[in-house]
Design an enzyme around this catalytic site. Structure first.
Site, PDB file in Angstrom:
ATOM      1  N   THR A 164      -8.193   3.345 -12.076  1.00 33.09           N
ATOM      2  CA  THR A 164      -7.291   4.029 -11.608  1.00 33.09           C
ATOM      3  C   THR A 164      -7.222   4.954 -10.000  1.00 33.09           C
ATOM      4  O   THR A 164      -8.308   5.542 -10.596  1.00 33.09           O
ATOM      5  CB  THR A 164      -5.823   5.791 -12.584  1.00 33.09           C
ATOM      6  OG1 THR A 164      -5.228   5.024 -13.245  1.00 33.09           O
ATOM      7  CG2 THR A 164      -5.168   6.491 -11.561  1.00 33.09           C
ATOM      8  N   HIS A 284       2.025   6.808  -8.789  1.00 29.60           N
ATOM      9  CA  HIS A 284       2.213   7.440  -9.756  1.00 29.60           C
ATOM     10  C   HIS A 284       3.442   8.753 -10.057  1.00 29.60           C
ATOM     11  O   HIS A 284       3.009   9.693 -10.773  1.00 29.60           O
ATOM     12  CB  HIS A 284       0.562   9.225  -9.400  1.00 29.60           C
ATOM     13  CG  HIS A 284      -0.112   9.043 -10.228  1.00 29.60           C
ATOM     14  ND1 HIS A 284      -1.350   8.557 -10.489  1.00 29.60           N
ATOM     15  CD2 HIS A 284       0.117   9.968 -11.708  1.00 29.60           C
ATOM     16  CE1 HIS A 284      -1.811   9.323 -11.867  1.00 29.60           C
ATOM     17  NE2 HIS A 284      -0.798   9.447 -12.731  1.00 29.60           N
TER      18      HIS A 284
HETATM   19  C1  FNR Z   1       1.397   9.800 -15.821  1.00 33.98           C
HETATM   20  N1  FNR Z   1       0.699   8.670 -15.243  1.00 33.98           N
HETATM   21  C2  FNR Z   1      -0.386   8.783 -15.463  1.00 33.98           C
HETATM   22  N2  FNR Z   1      -1.422   7.042 -14.464  1.00 33.98           N
HETATM   23  C3  FNR Z   1      -2.070   6.856 -14.978  1.00 33.98           C
HETATM   24  O1  FNR Z   1      -2.836   6.540 -14.953  1.00 33.98           O
HETATM   25  N3  FNR Z   1      -3.336   7.978 -16.200  1.00 33.98           N
HETATM   26  C4  FNR Z   1      -2.270   8.810 -16.130  1.00 33.98           C
HETATM   27  O2  FNR Z   1      -2.853   9.362 -17.529  1.00 33.98           O
HETATM   28  C5  FNR Z   1      -0.950   9.437 -16.464  1.00 33.98           C
HETATM   29  N4  FNR Z   1      -0.463  10.324 -16.488  1.00 33.98           N
HETATM   30  C6  FNR Z   1       0.895   9.937 -16.639  1.00 33.98           C
HETATM   31  C7  FNR Z   1       0.916  11.521 -17.173  1.00 33.98           C
HETATM   32  C8  FNR Z   1       3.266  11.365 -16.880  1.00 33.98           C
HETATM   33  C9  FNR Z   1       3.418  12.519 -17.650  1.00 33.98           C
HETATM   34  C10 FNR Z   1       3.927  10.824 -16.361  1.00 33.98           C
HETATM   35  C11 FNR Z   1       5.333  10.581 -16.456  1.00 33.98           C
HETATM   36  C12 FNR Z   1       2.286   9.790 -15.297  1.00 33.98           C
HETATM   37  C13 FNR Z   1       1.712   7.545 -14.094  1.00 33.98           C
HETATM   38  C14 FNR Z   1       1.984   6.353 -14.887  1.00 33.98           C
HETATM   39  O3  FNR Z   1       1.083   5.581 -15.586  1.00 33.98           O
HETATM   40  C15 FNR Z   1       3.065   5.947 -14.179  1.00 33.98           C
HETATM   41  O4  FNR Z   1       2.216   5.801 -12.364  1.00 33.98           O
HETATM   42  C16 FNR Z   1       3.678   6.382 -13.672  1.00 33.98           C
HETATM   43  O5  FNR Z   1       4.849   7.272 -14.735  1.00 33.98           O
HETATM   44  C17 FNR Z   1       5.042   5.779 -13.319  1.00 33.98           C
HETATM   45  O6  FNR Z   1       6.576   6.011 -12.624  1.00 33.98           O
HETATM   46  P1  FNR Z   1       7.906   6.704 -13.811  1.00 33.98           P
HETATM   47  O7  FNR Z   1       7.673   5.047 -14.606  1.00 33.98           O
HETATM   48  O8  FNR Z   1       7.993   7.821 -14.672  1.00 33.98           O
HETATM   49  O9  FNR Z   1       9.121   6.684 -12.896  1.00 33.98           O
END
Ligand code: FNR
Length: 386
Positions: A164, A284
């Protein structure tokens, strides 16, 4: 327990239905952590608007179609081009999430990405996933820790490493501040009060235990107190990534490497130069930079720049099979969802991720019928550019 699937589909046919149900069933602090974006949430809304604006053109009179959503990515066959994005602090939103997602992925052959800051370890999740597990790395400052995390993921059977890139610094996330969400969770009287009003969530918590960042705990020296873990995560897992660092990670992982959070065509091109296998377009879910473009705003340029030298993965805002089809039509090879799966779990309990997947894949199949596409790849010829 999830009831009969067709009855469920009648009652809760959309991710929006699951979202409304989830809102009622989990405590406010968990809800705020799950749904919030950053700033005034412009990027969250922009993601939805960009998807809604994509039009697809139906192609008709093709007789019965043997529509099949199956897709191959990095040499692995998946049942659909839909995956589970990495989510941190999973056990806070629905206790037992990581296990439920792993089982859902194994049963339905879709990729599940375990976050560095999920609440279950790769050692516990890997063996449950039958080759479907990807590991998401928040690049640690400490290289010994980085190398060990990579080794642990490999030994636990994870196929793909996701690095990430879009958290160079913690985002402000005003709503989360106001809800006093902390990593790890501090048990304050206010939180206890919210929890007792949501008995299903509380029972699940009693079954699975308090959320802890179990994957990173072994690297914390001294006491694993609240302040110790929070300070460690903040100090260790951010502001680290550089092209040099990424090249080292590329060398260390002998399977596919994906960089997540890319929105700039030059960055995408440079990822290809470093030998990355997949570019994961994402803002994200609108949680990092309020002013960020939506992945769909940049996908055409990035597809052109990458020119087939890496796979294009996309997330942020996907809430239906139609959205999946829209992203594929614009050039994504594979689409991931974060909140949609969490709404399923929070709304329905352990089997809820499967219902979310059923909504997304049914919807995709339906659009493929409407547009006369037998494979997901054919959707690319159905987009209407305006
Ligand atoms: C995330 N996302 C995320 N990304 C990542 O690389 N590591 C992580 O630990 C997290 N943690 C996380 C927690 C929560 C509650 C959310 C909602 C999102 C981002 C995630 O991988 C992804 O990019 C987004 O959730 C995509 O958007 P949508 O599908 O939630 O609209």
């Amino acid at each position: 327990m999830v009831q009969d699937m067709s009855d469920l589909m009648d009652r809760l046919p959309s991710i929006n239905d699951l979202e409304r149900r989830a809102f009622r069933r989990i405590p406010r602090f968990a809800w705020e952590y799950l749904v919030s974006g950053t700033g005034d949430e412009t990027a969250v809304h922009r993601n939805r608007e960009a998807l809604r604006a994509v039009k697809l053109r139906p192609r008709l009179l093709q007789g019965p179609l043997a529509v099949n959503t199956a897709t191959t990515l990095f040499g692995t066959d998946y049942s659909a081009p839909i995956g589970i994005a990495p989510i941190g602090l999973t056990g806070l939103m629905w206790p037992g999430t990581d296990l439920a997602l792993a089982l859902c992925a194994a049963r339905h052959r879709i990729p599940v990405t375990l976050s560095t800051v999920a609440t279950t370890t790769p050692e516990r999740i890997g063996p449950l996933t039958q080759g479907m597990a990807w590991f998401q790395l928040y690049p640690p400052r400490d290289l010994a820790m980085r190398n060990d995390l990579i080794k642990r993921a490999r030994n636990a059977g994870f196929s793909t490493l996701v690095v990430t890139a879009d958290v160079p610094h913690p985002s402000r996330r005003e709503r989360q501040r106001k809800a006093k969400i902390t990593v790890p969770t501090r048990i304050a009287p206010r939180l206890i009060l919210q929890a007792v009003r949501h008995p299903r969530w509380t029972f699940a918590l009693l079954r699975h235990g308090l959320p802890r960042l179990r994957t990173v705990e072994p690297y914390i020296k001294g006491r694993r107190s609240f302040a110790g873990v929070a300070g460690f995560v903040g100090a260790t897992l951010g502001g680290t990534l550089s092209w040099e660092y990424l090249s080292q990670v590329r060398e260390l992982w002998d399977g596919p490497v994906v960089v997540k959070g890319v929105l700039d065509p030059d960055d995408a091109g440079r990822c290809v130069d470093v030998g990355v296998d997949g570019i994961w377009l994402s803002n994200h879910g609108g949680r990092q930079l309020e002013a960020a473009e939506s992945p769909l705003d940049v996908i055409a340029e990035i597809v052109e720049r990458v020119d087939g030298c890496a796979k294009i993965i996309m997330d942020s805002g996907i809430r239906s099979g139609t959205d999946v089809a829209r992203a594929l039509a614009l050039g994504a090879d594979f689409v991931f969802c974060g909140r949609a799966f969490m709404f399923g779990l929070a709304g329905l309990g352990d089997g809820g991720a499967e219902h979310a997947l059923a909504i997304l894949s049914d919807g995709l199949r339906n659009v493929m019928h409407q547009t006369g596409c037998v494979t997901p790849g054919e959707l690319r010829q159905r987009v209407v550019l305006t």
